[in-house]
Scaffold this motif. Sequence first.
Motif, PDB file in Angstrom:
ATOM      1  N   ALA A   1       0.824  -1.209   0.000  1.00 11.38           N
ATOM      2  CA  ALA A   1       0.000   0.000   0.000  1.00 11.38           C
ATOM      3  C   ALA A   1       0.857   1.257   0.000  1.00 11.38           C
ATOM      4  N   LYS A   2       1.947   1.249   0.745  1.00  6.94           N
ATOM      5  CA  LYS A   2       2.803   2.435   0.794  1.00  6.94           C
ATOM      6  C   LYS A   2       3.493   2.669  -0.541  1.00  6.94           C
TER       7      LYS A   2
ATOM      8  N   THR B   1       0.880   3.975  -2.888  1.00  8.39           N
ATOM      9  CA  THR B   1       0.524   5.362  -2.590  1.00  8.39           C
ATOM     10  C   THR B   1       1.554   6.328  -3.160  1.00  8.39           C
TER      11      THR B   1
ATOM     12  N   THR C   1      -4.722  11.091  -4.686  1.00  5.47           N
ATOM     13  CA  THR C   1      -4.061  10.188  -3.739  1.00  5.47           C
ATOM     14  C   THR C   1      -4.619  10.352  -2.328  1.00  5.47           C
TER      15      THR C   1
ATOM     16  N   CYS D   1      -6.938   7.576  -0.002  1.00  5.09           N
ATOM     17  CA  CYS D   1      -6.553   7.090   1.326  1.00  5.09           C
ATOM     18  C   CYS D   1      -7.596   7.454   2.381  1.00  5.09           C
ATOM     19  N   GLN D   2      -8.134   8.668   2.306  1.00  2.52           N
ATOM     20  CA  GLN D   2      -9.091   9.122   3.318  1.00  2.52           C
ATOM     21  C   GLN D   2     -10.404   8.350   3.263  1.00  2.52           C
TER      22      GLN D   2
ATOM     23  N   PHE E   1      -4.281   0.785   3.287  1.00  4.46           N
ATOM     24  CA  PHE E   1      -4.242   1.857   2.293  1.00  4.46           C
ATOM     25  C   PHE E   1      -4.616   3.211   2.903  1.00  4.46           C
ATOM     26  N   ALA E   2      -5.060   3.206   4.159  1.00  5.23           N
ATOM     27  CA  ALA E   2      -5.330   4.460   4.862  1.00  5.23           C
ATOM     28  C   ALA E   2      -4.114   4.923   5.656  1.00  5.23           C
TER      29      ALA E   2
ATOM     30  N   PRO F   1      -0.920   5.095   5.073  1.00  6.47           N
ATOM     31  CA  PRO F   1       0.061   6.008   4.484  1.00  6.47           C
ATOM     32  C   PRO F   1      -0.237   7.480   4.747  1.00  6.47           C
ATOM     33  N   LEU F   2      -1.466   7.803   5.161  1.00 11.13           N
ATOM     34  CA  LEU F   2      -1.791   9.186   5.517  1.00 11.13           C
ATOM     35  C   LEU F   2      -0.926   9.703   6.656  1.00 11.13           C
TER      36      LEU F   2
END
Length: 426
Positions: free
Chosen positions: A272-273, A276, A288, A292-293, A325-326, A328-329
């Motif tokens: 995921a990182k 991203t 992007t 993620c959000q 996938f969230a 990386p925020l």
Amino acid sequence: MKRNRRTAVVAVCFLMVLTTLGFCSSNKGLYLSAITEALGLKRSLFAVNDSIRFITSAVVSLFFGSMIRKFGPRKLIAAGFLSLIASVITYSVSNTIPGFYLGGALLGFGLAWTTTSMVGYLIGKWCPGNRGTIMGFVLAANGIGGAVAAQIVSPIIYQEGNAFGYRSAYRLVALILLVSGLIVVSVVREPEKSDTAAFSGKKRRGRQWTGISFREAEHRPYFYIAVASVFLTGMVLQSVNGVGAAHMRDVGLDPAFVANVWSIHSLVLAGAKFFTGFLYDKKGMRITILFCQILALASILSMIFVGATPAGKTLAAVYCIISSFALPLETIMVPLIASDLFGEKAYAKIMGILLAFNTGGYAVGSPLTNLVYDRTGSYVPMFYVLLGIMAVVIVLFQIALHKAELVRAAVEKDAFNNVSESKQEN
């Protein structure tokens, strides 16, 4: 030779993230119930050690720009590994809350000097042409390290008939950190001008631009909106992910199942990182960050309904995939936000401030979430609150991004006009 140097630095950055975040941060949730049950501690009181860790990291991040100029990356990384080793040893011998609080402070120092801020700095120096993709690759090591660590430390933590198995797990982690630290410090260094010359002229992807000074940023309202957004994002994601493993056990899921699911989570996080960072380089910040959000919202919803039923187990697996996938925020995206919204002129300083407030969100969220648990016996009420906060963050960041795009357009227009005028004069 120059390419080999760059490759070596990227490789040791990968190793550094794999061992520091993978073994010291990703699996902290596995220790939570083991330690509090063995020593009879309240989770809310124990969770303050995470707050101390995050506060320490936040304070250090505020001064990252000046420290990197004064000491350079090698000395800070060495100090970071020594702090991490001292932290896990302290955790392994502590019997009371103050001991764990000391361990949390040492952990905060160590992670501040060896993870996102340091990687953002080194990759920005060595790989300016495709920063997003390379940072995604390096920070993917967090997920790989977390998956490996979960399989190594979980059986040690939950040894049958040994309530204090976590002590042995921490001592093994200390040895792993020592070996990794020696390798990283022996290789990493600042690039020389000749090292960057070979690739500084290559076409850059992503959204790098000259940017504005910190003094200019201070007078832009969108700077404070961005700060608030990363603070609340850190609060939400760390609150949910930090108690995820404990919540799954609380609702009746088997510890072995939880460890396996968490390993899947860590492996997916690695991909995921990287994805991203690649998505940012190709599509830019707006797509992007929104991607993620939205998945952050979906991951919180899935955690609310996790349970011991077949459907509940499926949701546990769903959470571990989409939350990857969230997350990386709160890692790769923070340095990219600093670069994208404010440019390169004050990058190190603004990145440090954003990381500080992002980490400050962790410090608030973790004890607050565990306090709700102590009062209600469940994390679910707090999950609903966090769901609402994340929805607000989505709106806030879109406002900040729109304002930043207007500032960037104005700066680039002024730069173009200045160049045109200079040519005419000549």
